[in-house]
Design a protein around this motif. Structure first.
Motif: not given
Length: 857
Positions: A454-460, A510-514, A516-526, A734-738
């Motif tokens: 979900a977070p990786a899809l959300d930010d593209g 995907v988690n490492e691409l997005y 790991t710290d961002s993943s943690y922040t998404f779960m805590v804050n969002k 807004d994330t469609a491949p170009t």
């Protein structure tokens, strides 16, 4: 003897006769005269005794009582239980379902208007028939009691309702003459201050009726499961019978007690008939009414199978007063009180004991007579309890013969209301004990949708068209990591496949691409997680695979998945709406709190993928027909925990199963969490229609992409050795491949040698195909399913293994990208009208290029 002719002569004769008999000592006085003399003596003694008693009484009053021992009801702080309410989903009415109380004193006051007249009359008829006429003391009974006390070794009661009220208020129940005298004085004074209705109301709210019930309101709920105002005449007579001796007349205590209650009920009804408080017809109807107690038995000893609502457990052996839901309400209200009113610990006493803020808050919840309005759906709570108490999974035990444990939390994703919660299997045996629903355990792969995709899809970082390599990421401790739950690796797969098949390799990538710290922040804050740690924030295995330092709770997981149902809106879970004090003032208001956790398009795309998990992926055990559902399974790497989080258009629920000992689960159990989820949700949705999930009205688009790159398809994608790899996918606009596919490379391929063709390969064995120009670091001997389609593999050694003359590799042919918006240049080389361009069966173009290269050399 000469006959006497006149009465005077007879009288004179009798006197002479008496004198003669007296001299002779033979005359006896008549018996009736002796009896009257004795009676007169006793009467005199009694009168003197009463006079002495009155004198003593008045002297005692003047010296020790007057102005000192009077009872004023306003001075007595009658304890009041805290009331818990749930809202009827059909009528919207708030219904009291339970009370909380301290020191085994369960009391909810009721006004006299709320107490049936039949119950008032029953109390007067059996306890104090002259209540409406005496002045606080029934002197008939009092004199009888005094006489009995003076002429025997024990005292005898003669208390009126007023006197009983005084004893209940003051707790002064010593069996002494002094106490009785004080009680009489107090009763006389009390009735000068208060009218009969006030006294009767106070009495009915203070009498003890067994099972910690003080007053008729809590007793009515306990014995009949209804408000006191709803009691029938027969139920009123049965209820008031208990107060004479609860250990003897409590109908829930034993068969013997129930039979005793029935006998005394008839005695009460007869007293009411004799005192003309009811008619003969009313008496007959009440005597013949087969009232039903809350344990299902009637006053005649019959058992009613249908006395419980649908879903309620008929065979529960629970010894707990609270449900798991109520336990959590108590905790949540206590925490809210501490926070709002800044409750602090008291200093340690001389023994070092500290009255903590938490203990203070708990005491307030129990003992301050609050009204707590909860979010509970009673029907759903009973369904969850029934499933969790009677599930066959409770038969599985660990090495210490401890049963398999489980927990569930059911939430309304739109309001955040926790509708039901159960924190263990089997019958609940303890109040405010261990609750697996709110204790942390590992969730395994159930974390992937909320921590990674979900977070990786959300930010593209990825799109719904993205492709991920299902192959181990690295070596860890000498072994390829991570592994999937099934053997083998697919290679390049779509994000949908990664989610549906719960591929660990893809989640880590995907988690490492997005991040790991961002993943943690998404779960805590969002998504409101409070149990994650700093260690989790730097470990991709923790954040991508759910092997967390502590874990998560079913309440957190259900609320997080609720954002997928509610179009990306996360709503904080709550177990109560508000709390009022005993006077009706709102002291806590727990409003629904929501915020945007992800874009609506992200929620829509995740919903679709999680629906496929049920229909064709790992969540098949949770499937039931007639309702749109989605969800995700979870199993920890060492197989110690099983998880399932699922949702419908109405609700979201999370289920955990595992052993308290944390032992490995047997595969014979299957995914017990998914099965439990199905059992619960199928019953919850029994009478609900299927509206389907929300459509996303804007922000989506369809793109034609390559299944191996996730980028816009080209003609080369159509020529993949396995067949066309072109597919159409719905993605967030807004994330469609170009960019166009850069993975497929068209080469001449020897079908016999399964190698890039060389000059020595027969022309009839060579064809133009597209291979995967994908660089994959091979770990050990692990080969993915698409390994043979890699260009690096097909061109390895520069020699066709079937035709071993060493010749240069045929060059890669340039291919123009397909413009999906150009109707004259459709994807995959399709021509207008739908016909494909005929292939060059002779491969003449390839041969010409090869000849030019050879000639140059």
């Amino acid at each position: 003897m000469k006959k006497l002719r006149h009465w005077s002569q007879k009288k004179l004769f009798d006197r002479q006769s008496d004198k003669q008999q007296a001299k002779a000592g033979t005359k006896k006085r008549p018996d009736h005269k002796r009896a009257w003399k004795i009676v007169g003596t006793i009467a005199l003694v009694f009168v003197l005794t009463v006079a002495v008693f009155i004198g003593i009484f008045m002297t005692y009053i003047d010296k020790t009582m007057r102005g000192k021992v009077e009872v004023y009801m306003s001075e007595y702080d009658t304890k009041r239980s805290t009331e818990l309410y749930y809202q009827d989903p059909d009528s919207g009415e708030w219904i009291m379902y339970q009370t909380l109380f301290l020191n085994s004193e369960n009391r909810i006051p009721a006004t006299l208007d709320e107490i049936p007249k039949a119950l008032q009359d029953a109390a007067i008829a059996i306890e104090d028939k002259r209540f409406m006429t005496h002045k606080g003391v029934d002197w008939h009974g009092t004199l009888r009691a005094i006489f009995s006390t003076l002429t025997s070794d024990s005292t005898q009661g003669g208390s009126t309702i007023t006197q009983q009220l005084i004893k209940n208020l003051t707790d002064d129940n010593q069996v002494t003459v002094k106490r009785k005298i004080t009680e009489i004085y107090r009763a006389l004074q009390l009735e000068k201050e208060y009218d009969k209705d006030v006294i009767l109301e106070a009495y009915l709210n203070n009498i003890y009726l067994g099972n910690s019930c003080y007053g008729v309101q809590t007793a009515s709920q306990k014995y009949f499961g209804k408000d006191v105002s709803e009691l029938s005449l027969a139920e009123c007579a049965s209820l008031i019978s208990i107060t004479n001796n609860p250990s003897m007349y409590d109908p829930l205590r034993s068969d013997w007690c129930r039979e005793n209650n029935r006998e005394r009920q008839l005695t009460v009804l007869e007293a009411m008939l004799d005192q003309e408080k009811i008619s003969k017809e009313e008496y007959d109807a009440a005597a013949n009414e087969e009232i039903v107690f809350t344990d299902g038995y009637t006053c005649l000893g019959n058992y009613k199978e249908d006395h419980l609502e649908e879903g309620e457990n008929k065979n529960s052996e629970s010894t707990a007063w609270n449900s798991y839901f109520t336990d959590q309400v108590i905790e949540d209200v206590a925490k809210a009180l501490i926070e709002k009113y800044d409750i602090q610990d008291d200093p340690a006493d001389e023994n070092g004991e500290v009255y903590t803020a938490y203990k203070k808050a708990i005491d307030r919840v129990y003992g301050f007579g609050y009204k707590i309005y909860t979010t509970q759906n009673m029907k759903y709570q009973e369904i969850c309890e029934d499933v969790m108490e009677n599930t066959k999974f409770a038969d599985y035990t660990d090495s210490n013969d401890q049963p398999l444990q489980a927990a569930v939390t059911l939430i309304d994703p739109f309001t955040g209301d926790v509708l039901a919660m159960v924190g263990g299997t089997g019958a609940k045996m303890q109040d405010r004990g261990w609750n697996w629903a709110t204790e942390t355990r590992q969730c395994g792969s159930a974390i992937k949708p909320i921590s990674t995709y979900a977070p990786a899809l959300d930010d593209g970082t990825i799109t719904a068209a993205s492709v991920i390599d299902d192959y181990p990421v690295r070596e860890l401790n000498g072994a390829a990591w991570p592994r999937n739950s099934h053997s083998g690796f697919d290679g390049l797969v779509s994000v949908q496949t990664a989610v549906i098949q719960s591929l660990n390799t893809c989640a880590v990538r995907v988690n490492e691409l997005y991040g790991t710290d961002s993943s943690y922040t998404f779960m805590v804050n969002k998504l409101g997680f409070t149990t994650l740690t700093d260690t989790d924030s730097v470990q991709s295995g923790n954040m991508a695979l759910g092997g967390l330092a502590y874990g998560v709770t079913t309440e957190q997981m259900a609320a997080a998945y609720g954002a997928f149902v509610n179009d990306g809106i996360y709503t904080k879970p709550r177990t109560f709406v508000k709390v009022e004090d005993a006077n009706g003032n709102v002291i806590l208001e727990n409003k629904s709190e929501s915020h945007v956790a992800m874009k609506e398009t992200t929620a829509y795309l995740m919903r679709n993928m999680l629906e496929s998990v049920i229909s064709s992926g790992t969540g098949g055990e949770a499937y039931f027909s007639g309702m749109s559902i989605g969800g995700k399974t979870g199993t920890t790497e060492d197989n110690r925990d099983r998880y399932f989080v699922g949702f419908s258009p109405y609700y979201c629920a999370a289920v955990w199963t595992g052993y308290e000992s944390n032992e490995e689960l047997s595969y014979a159990v299957g995914n017990a969490s998914a099965s439990l989820w199905k059992s619960i949700m199928k019953r919850v949705h029994k009478d609900l229609s299927d509206p389907g999930f929300h459509d996303c009205d804007s922000g989506l688009t369809k793109v034609t992409v390559c299944a191996d790159s996730g980028l816009l398809a080209t003609d080369a994608c159509k020529k993949d050795l396995r067949g066309s790899r072109v597919r159409t996918v719905t993605v967030a606009a807004d994330t469609a491949p170009t960019e166009s596919c850069n993975v497929h490379k068209v080469v001449s391929y020897c079908t016999e040698g399964k190698h890039v063709a060389t000059e020595n390969c027969p022309k009839d064995k060579v064809k133009e195909v597209a291979l995967l120009d994908w660089n994959r670091t091979i770990l050990g001997k692990i080969k993915a399913d698409d390994h043979q389609y890699l260009l690096s593999v097909a061109s390895e050694g520069d020699i066709c293994p079937k035709h071993k003359t060493a010749l240069p590799i045929l060059p890669i042919l340039p291919v123009e990208p397909t413009d999906p918006t150009d109707p004259d240049d459709p994807p995959g080389g399709e021509q207008p009208g739908g016909e494909e361009e005929p292939p060059d069966e002779g491969n003449q173009g390839v041969t010409d290029i090869l000849n030019k290269i050879i000639n140059r050399q």
